[in-house]
Motif scaffolding. Sequence first.
Motif, short mmCIF file in Angstrom:
data_model
loop_
_atom_site.label_atom_id
_atom_site.label_comp_id
_atom_site.label_asym_id
_atom_site.label_seq_id
_atom_site.Cartn_x
_atom_site.Cartn_y
_atom_site.Cartn_z
N LEU A 152 -59.87 59.34 -9.92
CA LEU A 152 -61.06 60.00 -9.36
C LEU A 152 -61.91 58.96 -8.66
N PHE A 153 -62.50 59.38 -7.54
CA PHE A 153 -63.29 58.47 -6.72
C PHE A 153 -64.69 59.05 -6.46
N ASP A 154 -65.71 58.44 -7.04
CA ASP A 154 -67.11 58.71 -6.69
C ASP A 154 -67.43 60.21 -6.64
N ILE A 155 -67.13 60.89 -7.73
CA ILE A 155 -67.39 62.34 -7.79
C ILE A 155 -68.86 62.59 -8.13
N GLY A 156 -69.54 63.30 -7.26
CA GLY A 156 -70.93 63.69 -7.49
C GLY A 156 -71.07 65.20 -7.41
N LEU A 157 -71.60 65.80 -8.47
CA LEU A 157 -71.71 67.26 -8.55
C LEU A 157 -73.01 67.67 -9.24
#
Length: 233
Positions: free
Chosen positions: A27-32
């Motif tokens: 996973l890469f830099d997941i923002g939610l």
Amino acid sequence: MADDDISIRTSGLNHWFGTGEARKQALFDIGLRIARGSFIVMVGPSGSGKTTLLTLLGCLREVQEGSVVLLGQELRHATTAQSVRLRRRLGFIFQAHNLHESLTARQNVMMGLQVKGRLNRETADEAAAHVLSILGLSDRLDYLPANLSGGQNQRVAIGRALVGNPDVVLADEPTAALDWETAAKVVDLLKQLGQARGTTTVMVTHDNRILDRADRILTLQDGRLVADDSRRV
């Protein structure tokens, strides 16, 4: 959205598998930011990181880097006790139903209350029968998994996840074994829970039949969030 309206928030979320030269980033830099009561669908090719992200949101993997805030609790460096308390507020639905083969449909659903520490025998029995009735299994309450079809066992697993009125439902391919009529009924039930009591659902799926029922569609590819269709939120 105000913080009180957020069930799940992630920022800078990265995840790796393996060690040394075999270490690979998943996973890469997941923002939610996921609103309370919303019905979220995650799509993408196999190996894109959907299930990895789902397990991180559900306290089933340790957060390595970045932040995951679930129901107001930061998961990175959370204690075991904190994680256990949070998992009791969640409902999990997996593609493999993982039912206890020696227990009836009703008893398997009652287990969903036992793990949350809410087991009064009489009320648990009534609650299990009620949710199985909603899922079309009122005539299969006392059947063992071996005597049920794959789709019926999946509905039992869904009932087990929902019986405790979870704050968040995390579902991995829950409709894969279901016919369209039953799949639609399950999705509509999850949406009704969102509207009636603020239950948030995050569902991983390859089932294109349910996309038009989603409030929001997240697309992952190669571990990256590449599209966020939030037109319905």
